[in-house]
Write a protein that holds these residues in place. Structure first.
Motif, PDB file in Angstrom:
ATOM      1  N   GLU A  13    -137.920  34.596 -33.906  1.00 38.73           N
ATOM      2  CA  GLU A  13    -138.469  35.689 -33.171  1.00 38.73           C
ATOM      3  C   GLU A  13    -137.458  36.520 -32.452  1.00 38.73           C
ATOM      4  OE1 GLU A  13    -140.056  33.024 -33.059  1.00 38.73           O
ATOM      5  OE2 GLU A  13    -142.123  33.008 -33.290  1.00 38.73           O
ATOM      6  N   LYS A  14    -136.600  35.783 -31.702  1.00 40.22           N
ATOM      7  CA  LYS A  14    -135.628  36.500 -30.753  1.00 40.22           C
ATOM      8  C   LYS A  14    -134.349  36.809 -31.381  1.00 40.22           C
ATOM      9  CE  LYS A  14    -136.882  33.958 -26.509  1.00 40.22           C
ATOM     10  NZ  LYS A  14    -136.567  33.080 -25.254  1.00 40.22           N
ATOM     11  N   ILE A  15    -134.113  36.350 -32.557  1.00 38.11           N
ATOM     12  CA  ILE A  15    -132.852  36.541 -33.156  1.00 38.11           C
ATOM     13  C   ILE A  15    -133.093  37.201 -34.458  1.00 38.11           C
ATOM     14  CG2 ILE A  15    -131.675  34.732 -32.280  1.00 38.11           C
ATOM     15  CD1 ILE A  15    -131.602  33.309 -34.860  1.00 38.11           C
ATOM     16  N   SER A  16    -134.202  37.232 -35.103  1.00 36.70           N
ATOM     17  CA  SER A  16    -134.476  37.986 -36.318  1.00 36.70           C
ATOM     18  C   SER A  16    -135.450  39.186 -36.351  1.00 36.70           C
ATOM     19  CB  SER A  16    -134.794  37.002 -37.235  1.00 36.70           C
ATOM     20  OG  SER A  16    -135.293  37.519 -38.344  1.00 36.70           O
ATOM     21  N   GLY A  26    -144.746  37.058 -31.815  1.00 39.78           N
ATOM     22  CA  GLY A  26    -144.269  35.871 -31.976  1.00 39.78           C
ATOM     23  C   GLY A  26    -145.266  34.923 -32.955  1.00 39.78           C
ATOM     24  N   ILE A  27    -144.777  34.054 -33.437  1.00 42.37           N
ATOM     25  CA  ILE A  27    -145.774  32.988 -34.358  1.00 42.37           C
ATOM     26  C   ILE A  27    -147.051  32.582 -33.496  1.00 42.37           C
ATOM     27  CG2 ILE A  27    -145.989  30.915 -35.687  1.00 42.37           C
ATOM     28  CD1 ILE A  27    -143.321  31.640 -36.658  1.00 42.37           C
ATOM     29  N   HIS A  28    -146.546  32.027 -32.018  1.00 40.35           N
ATOM     30  CA  HIS A  28    -147.668  31.817 -30.962  1.00 40.35           C
ATOM     31  C   HIS A  28    -148.534  32.748 -30.903  1.00 40.35           C
ATOM     32  CE1 HIS A  28    -144.184  33.359 -28.978  1.00 40.35           C
ATOM     33  NE2 HIS A  28    -145.186  33.622 -28.057  1.00 40.35           N
ATOM     34  N   VAL A  43    -157.278  29.450 -25.287  1.00 37.13           N
ATOM     35  CA  VAL A  43    -156.057  29.402 -25.708  1.00 37.13           C
ATOM     36  C   VAL A  43    -154.985  29.773 -24.682  1.00 37.13           C
ATOM     37  CG1 VAL A  43    -154.519  29.670 -27.866  1.00 37.13           C
ATOM     38  CG2 VAL A  43    -156.951  30.104 -28.055  1.00 37.13           C
ATOM     39  N   ARG A  44    -154.026  28.876 -24.903  1.00 41.08           N
ATOM     40  CA  ARG A  44    -152.782  29.228 -23.945  1.00 41.08           C
ATOM     41  C   ARG A  44    -151.528  28.979 -24.711  1.00 41.08           C
ATOM     42  NH1 ARG A  44    -153.062  25.467 -19.136  1.00 41.08           N
ATOM     43  NH2 ARG A  44    -154.105  23.803 -20.190  1.00 41.08           N
ATOM     44  N   THR A  45    -150.613  29.796 -24.500  1.00 42.46           N
ATOM     45  CA  THR A  45    -149.350  29.596 -25.430  1.00 42.46           C
ATOM     46  C   THR A  45    -147.977  29.289 -24.523  1.00 42.46           C
ATOM     47  OG1 THR A  45    -148.518  31.722 -25.185  1.00 42.46           O
ATOM     48  CG2 THR A  45    -149.990  31.188 -27.164  1.00 42.46           C
ATOM     49  N   ALA A  46    -147.358  28.336 -25.439  1.00 45.51           N
ATOM     50  CA  ALA A  46    -145.778  27.719 -24.549  1.00 45.51           C
ATOM     51  C   ALA A  46    -144.731  27.841 -25.521  1.00 45.51           C
ATOM     52  CB  ALA A  46    -146.227  26.272 -24.178  1.00 45.51           C
ATOM     53  N   THR A  47    -143.524  28.165 -24.956  1.00 44.98           N
ATOM     54  CA  THR A  47    -142.427  28.350 -26.099  1.00 44.98           C
ATOM     55  C   THR A  47    -141.606  27.372 -25.490  1.00 44.98           C
ATOM     56  OG1 THR A  47    -141.539  30.334 -25.188  1.00 44.98           O
ATOM     57  CG2 THR A  47    -143.206  30.405 -26.694  1.00 44.98           C
ATOM     58  N   LEU A  48    -140.178  27.071 -26.418  1.00 45.67           N
ATOM     59  CA  LEU A  48    -139.050  26.335 -25.879  1.00 45.67           C
ATOM     60  C   LEU A  48    -138.474  26.870 -24.707  1.00 45.67           C
ATOM     61  CD1 LEU A  48    -137.387  23.870 -26.795  1.00 45.67           C
ATOM     62  CD2 LEU A  48    -136.264  25.514 -28.382  1.00 45.67           C
TER      63      LEU A  48
END
Ligand code: ZN
Length: 235
Positions: A13-16, A26-28, A43-48
């Motif tokens: 999502e950041k580069i495309s 985002g997919i999340h 629900v909560r979300t977390a990313t790399l």
């Protein structure tokens, strides 16, 4: 309430721009949006790129079911985070591994096999067939559902024999793939679900959302208890 943490690598999502068009939050964000409307799910979300991958011990401990989406940066997930998530599964946390998460460190750690497969990215149609119509995860799905454009995944899928096979995907090229598989690992349940390539709007498909919601409820912990190796006295 079932406490869900949606983990997404979040790099595409950041580069495309193409991916951002499909998943502007985002997919999340797309996964959290439909799960968050359920009365029995929080629900909560977390990313790399969040501190500690968004998965410090307190977040993992407070998670009943974790969703995992990753693709281009599996190697950037620190081993200590992988171990933390794997230990939580052994203690009872549910884990739903989506699409290209088949090659994530945590899935391969829990399966103990390469988890490789054949693939082709040309937008073929997939028909996802229900293998077990009596299973809780397949409820609300008829004999099959269709996804107009997917990334083809093909056997052999080098995973341990699933303890329960729930879906088989078939593709325009004639390939087949075990698209929905269940395993127990320790006290926890692991569900692998194949649909979900980043450039196709698959997580907006009602049938896909139904399966994921069913899987969250099915994979919720029965107990949450770390596995130990105690010395025991004779009774
Ligand atoms: Zn893909």
């Amino acid at each position: 309430m079932i406490k869900v943490t949606v983990w997404n690598e979040g790099r595409h999502e950041k580069i495309s721009e193409e991916v951002r068009r499909v998943y502007p939050d985002g997919i999340h964000g797309a996964l959290a949006a439909f799960l968050g409307t359920e009365e029995d799910i929080t629900v909560r979300t977390a990313t790399l790129d969040d501190p500690d991958c968004g998965l410090p011990q307190e977040v993992v401990d407070d998670t009943d079911v974790m969703l995992w989406w990753g693709h281009m940066a599996h190697g950037d997930v620190p081993d200590e985070v992988v171990e933390r998530v794997a230990n939580a599964v052994h203690a009872g946390m549910g884990l739903i591994v989506l699409h290209s998460g088949h090659h994530s460190k945590v899935f391969r750690r829990l399966m103990g096999t390469p988890c490789s497969l054949g693939w082709r990215e040309n937008g073929d149609m997939e028909r996802v067939w229900v293998v077990d119509p009596a299973h809780p995860i397949t409820q609300g799905i008829d004999r099959y559902f269709e996804l107009p454009h997917v990334e083809t995944y093909a056997e052999p899928f080098s995973v341990p024999e699933p303890e329960k096979l729930l879906f088989i995907g078939s593709y325009e090229g004639g390939e087949v793939f075990r698209s929905g598989c269940l395993w127990r690992r320790g006290h926890g349940t692991v569900f692998y679900f194949q649909p979900g390539h980043e450039t196709f709007p698959i997580y907006y498909e009602p049938a896909v959302q139904t399966v994921i919601k069913n899987a969250v409820r099915y994979c919720a912990p029965v107990i949450r208890q770390p596995i130990t190796c105690p010395h025991i006295e004779k009774i």
